[in-house]
Enzyme design. Structure first.
Site, PDB file in Angstrom:
ATOM      1  N   GLU A 128       0.858  -1.188   0.000  1.00 56.35           N
ATOM      2  CA  GLU A 128       0.000   0.000   0.000  1.00 56.35           C
ATOM      3  C   GLU A 128       0.890   1.233   0.000  1.00 56.35           C
ATOM      4  O   GLU A 128       2.089   1.134   0.298  1.00 56.35           O
ATOM      5  CB  GLU A 128      -0.859   0.017   1.271  1.00 56.35           C
TER       6      GLU A 128
ATOM      7  N   GLU B  74       9.030  -8.202  -3.157  1.00 57.43           N
ATOM      8  CA  GLU B  74       8.874  -9.388  -2.289  1.00 57.43           C
ATOM      9  C   GLU B  74       9.801  -9.294  -1.073  1.00 57.43           C
ATOM     10  O   GLU B  74      10.367 -10.283  -0.621  1.00 57.43           O
ATOM     11  CB  GLU B  74       9.031 -10.676  -3.094  1.00 57.43           C
TER      12      GLU B  74
HETATM   13  N1  CAA Z   1       5.029 -18.073   7.800  1.00 56.00           N
HETATM   14  C1  CAA Z   1       3.971 -18.033   8.636  1.00 56.00           C
HETATM   15  N2  CAA Z   1       3.766 -17.036   9.515  1.00 56.00           N
HETATM   16  C2  CAA Z   1       4.671 -16.046   9.550  1.00 56.00           C
HETATM   17  C3  CAA Z   1       5.790 -16.028   8.722  1.00 56.00           C
HETATM   18  C4  CAA Z   1       5.963 -17.090   7.807  1.00 56.00           C
HETATM   19  N3  CAA Z   1       7.005 -17.184   6.962  1.00 56.00           N
HETATM   20  N4  CAA Z   1       6.501 -14.910   8.996  1.00 56.00           N
HETATM   21  C5  CAA Z   1       5.847 -14.251   9.979  1.00 56.00           C
HETATM   22  N5  CAA Z   1       4.727 -14.958  10.293  1.00 56.00           N
HETATM   23  C6  CAA Z   1       3.742 -14.640  11.314  1.00 56.00           C
HETATM   24  C7  CAA Z   1       4.369 -14.582  12.709  1.00 56.00           C
HETATM   25  O1  CAA Z   1       4.409 -15.886  13.282  1.00 56.00           O
HETATM   26  C8  CAA Z   1       3.412 -13.670  13.430  1.00 56.00           C
HETATM   27  O2  CAA Z   1       2.248 -14.376  13.821  1.00 56.00           O
HETATM   28  P1  CAA Z   1       1.807 -14.531  15.374  1.00 56.00           P
HETATM   29  O3  CAA Z   1       1.964 -13.183  16.005  1.00 56.00           O
HETATM   30  O4  CAA Z   1       0.401 -14.997  15.277  1.00 56.00           O
HETATM   31  O5  CAA Z   1       2.737 -15.530  15.919  1.00 56.00           O
HETATM   32  C9  CAA Z   1       2.963 -12.725  12.359  1.00 56.00           C
HETATM   33  O6  CAA Z   1       3.228 -13.357  11.112  1.00 56.00           O
HETATM   34  C10 CAA Z   1       3.641 -11.395  12.422  1.00 56.00           C
HETATM   35  O7  CAA Z   1       5.017 -11.630  12.332  1.00 56.00           O
HETATM   36  P2  CAA Z   1       6.066 -10.575  12.831  1.00 56.00           P
HETATM   37  O8  CAA Z   1       5.781 -10.171  14.243  1.00 56.00           O
HETATM   38  O9  CAA Z   1       7.404 -11.148  12.527  1.00 56.00           O
HETATM   39  O10 CAA Z   1       5.724  -9.327  11.892  1.00 56.00           O
HETATM   40  P3  CAA Z   1       6.511  -7.972  11.673  1.00 56.00           P
HETATM   41  O11 CAA Z   1       5.525  -6.900  11.574  1.00 56.00           O
HETATM   42  O12 CAA Z   1       7.605  -7.835  12.669  1.00 56.00           O
HETATM   43  O13 CAA Z   1       7.149  -8.095  10.210  1.00 56.00           O
HETATM   44  C11 CAA Z   1       8.157  -8.853   8.244  1.00 56.00           C
HETATM   45  C12 CAA Z   1       7.521  -9.204   9.591  1.00 56.00           C
HETATM   46  C13 CAA Z   1       9.041 -10.029   7.915  1.00 56.00           C
HETATM   47  C14 CAA Z   1       9.002  -7.600   8.269  1.00 56.00           C
HETATM   48  C15 CAA Z   1       6.988  -8.713   7.221  1.00 56.00           C
HETATM   49  O14 CAA Z   1       6.219  -7.565   7.482  1.00 56.00           O
HETATM   50  C16 CAA Z   1       7.450  -8.692   5.791  1.00 56.00           C
HETATM   51  O15 CAA Z   1       7.744  -9.745   5.226  1.00 56.00           O
HETATM   52  N6  CAA Z   1       7.481  -7.514   5.165  1.00 56.00           N
HETATM   53  C17 CAA Z   1       7.790  -7.387   3.722  1.00 56.00           C
HETATM   54  C18 CAA Z   1       6.555  -7.535   2.915  1.00 56.00           C
HETATM   55  C19 CAA Z   1       6.851  -7.883   1.500  1.00 56.00           C
HETATM   56  O16 CAA Z   1       7.606  -8.783   1.175  1.00 56.00           O
HETATM   57  N7  CAA Z   1       6.158  -7.189   0.592  1.00 56.00           N
HETATM   58  C20 CAA Z   1       6.253  -7.509  -0.793  1.00 56.00           C
HETATM   59  C21 CAA Z   1       4.967  -7.200  -1.485  1.00 56.00           C
HETATM   60  S1  CAA Z   1       4.447  -8.398  -2.658  1.00 56.00           S
HETATM   61  C22 CAA Z   1       5.387  -8.173  -4.035  1.00 56.00           C
HETATM   62  O17 CAA Z   1       6.377  -7.487  -4.037  1.00 56.00           O
HETATM   63  C23 CAA Z   1       4.931  -8.941  -5.231  1.00 56.00           C
HETATM   64  C24 CAA Z   1       5.443  -8.429  -6.516  1.00 56.00           C
HETATM   65  O18 CAA Z   1       5.028  -7.424  -7.028  1.00 56.00           O
HETATM   66  C25 CAA Z   1       6.445  -9.204  -7.248  1.00 56.00           C
END
Ligand code: CAA
Length: 379
Positions: free
Chosen positions: A127, A363
């Site tokens: 977003e 990603e």
């Molecule tokens: N599998 C399952 N659950 C997961 C997980 C995984 N791999 N990673 C995290 N979770 C869960 C955690 O267990 C947690 O759940 P609970 O609280 O219920 O236990 C929940 O998700 C939240 O996790 P965090 O507390 O770790 O979350 P956070 O806010 O600290 O952030 C982050 C985690 C890794 C930074 C995440 O926000 C992230 O990956 N950010 C990047 C997003 C991204 O990749 N965006 C890309 C957009 S899509 C795209 O780009 C497509 C395209 O055009 C090509």
């Protein structure tokens, strides 16, 4: 880990190479320059089985493993990273997510067409104010009983105007934070759904990147993926696999730039000999080849982990972190090897340099990959 590819994996690699070399080279510069979506090429990719490679044949897919997917992604990305991102989003984020977590009805209705490439899909998480910080979703999916009322804006969505099906991540219960988020299947022609103008990008310019606007879009409850509140975990799960695909894309950009550099260095003469005989060039080629092999091993390791049903969040993030850096470094060096010719479009490497950059951003940025890796190490 077995380093020997199977007959089937080698056949997939050869088919992808043949397709990329014969169908993608011609026109890749023009598509990049004019931001032209590769519609014919994507149709052909569907016919050849590249749009739903890992989906079970029961739903129209190829039933292949992740290693085969990585090999195909590398070959296609060597030539056209715009085609490979379209393929990667459809395979890793949309098809895989639907097959793993969708209901039988959702699979029959959507996956069967997505897996064959009859239609393509998009994944809408980012977003204007939520890129890396994916839990901070402003898009809302208000629970209205038998449907969700979807409102908000998504940014930088791959396949934004060409998709027929969108997996949209939205907040239903802000009090529950990330546990109040849902993933909804939204159809392109839903009233209230508007696709914004195409982004004018630095690289992967043939791919179709848009913002999406949702105003009071009614999404039937049966279009929710998984249980209520599963949306954030769904997004994290699909992205963990998606990162293997983007790592393979980065690997392909690097190997494409490297192969062109080797070829050019044998043809171009300076100081009376082909430049490949100068140590300044040889050292660059040696560094490129070493880094590319290391990146390939990480990609295959992550794919192997996924195929073996082992945890692949860390290995996928490592593969993406490293391969995207290798893509960037290799493409910059490839331009240097080509000298002045590297700076003009006809020699392809300037496009590869521009395309490489996005692999360090989408990603999850490189910094996000380091967060994922360090959390896995320290947990
Ligand atoms: N599998 C399952 N659950 C997961 C997980 C995984 N791999 N990673 C995290 N979770 C869960 C955690 O267990 C947690 O759940 P609970 O609280 O219920 O236990 C929940 O998700 C939240 O996790 P965090 O507390 O770790 O979350 P956070 O806010 O600290 O952030 C982050 C985690 C890794 C930074 C995440 O926000 C992230 O990956 N950010 C990047 C997003 C991204 O990749 N965006 C890309 C957009 S899509 C795209 O780009 C497509 C395209 O055009 C090509």
């Amino acid at each position: 880990m077995n380093f020997q590819l199977t007959e089937e994996q080698l056949a997939v690699q050869a088919a992808a190479r043949e397709f990329a070399q014969s169908e993608l080279w011609a026109g890749v510069i023009e598509r990049d320059e004019h931001q032209k979506f590769p519609a014919e090429q994507v149709k052909k990719m569907g016919e050849l089985g590249f749009m739903g490679m890992m989906v079970s044949p029961e739903y129209g897919g190829g039933g292949m493993d992740t290693v085969s997917y990585v090999l195909a992604m590398e070959e296609i990305s060597k030539v056209d990273a715009s085609c490979s991102v379209i393929m990667s989003v459809n395979n890793s984020l949309v098809c895989w997510g639907l097959e793993k977590y969708g209901t039988e009805e959702q699979k029959q209705k959507y996956l069967t067409k997505l897996a064959t490439g009859e239609i393509i899909g998009a994944f809408a998480l980012s977003e204007p104010e939520a890129g890396s910080d994916a839990t901070s979703q402003s898009t809302t999916a208000e629970d209205k009983g038998d449907y969700y009322l979807l409102n908000g804006t998504k940014n930088w969505i791959t396949n934004g105007s060409t998709a027929s099906v969108y997996l949209v991540i939205a907040q239903t219960d802000p009090a529950k934070k990330h546990r109040g988020i849902n993933a909804l299947i939204v159809e392109r022609d839903s009233p209230g759904f508007v696709v914004g103008p195409k982004e004018n990008k630095l690289g992967i310019r043939g791919s179709d990147t848009h913002s999406l606007m949702f105003t009071d879009v009614k999404v039937p409850k049966e279009n929710r993926i998984g249980e209520d509140g599963f949306g954030f975990k769904f997004a994290m799960q699909v992205l963990a696999g998606g990162r293997i695909g983007i790592a393979a894309q980065a690997l392909g950009i690097a190997s494409g730039a490297y192969e062109l550099s080797v070829k050019y260095s044998k043809e171009r003469k300076a100081f009376g000999v082909p430049i490949s005989q100068h140590q300044a060039i040889q050292f660059k080629l040696a560094d490129m080849a070493t880094n590319i092999d290391a990146a390939r091993l990480l990609c295959l390791q992550a794919a192997h982990d996924k195929d073996a049903h082992q945890d692949y969040a860390k290995s996928g993030a490592m593969a993406k972190l490293f391969a995207s850096k290798v893509a960037m470094d290799t493409a910059v060096e490839a331009v240097q090897v080509h000298g002045g010719y590297g700076f003009v479009k006809e020699f392809h490497v300037e496009r590869m340099m521009r395309d490489a950059k996005i692999t360090q951003i989408y990603e999850g940025t490189s910094e996000i990959q380091k967060i994922v890796i360090s959390r896995e190490i320290l947990k």
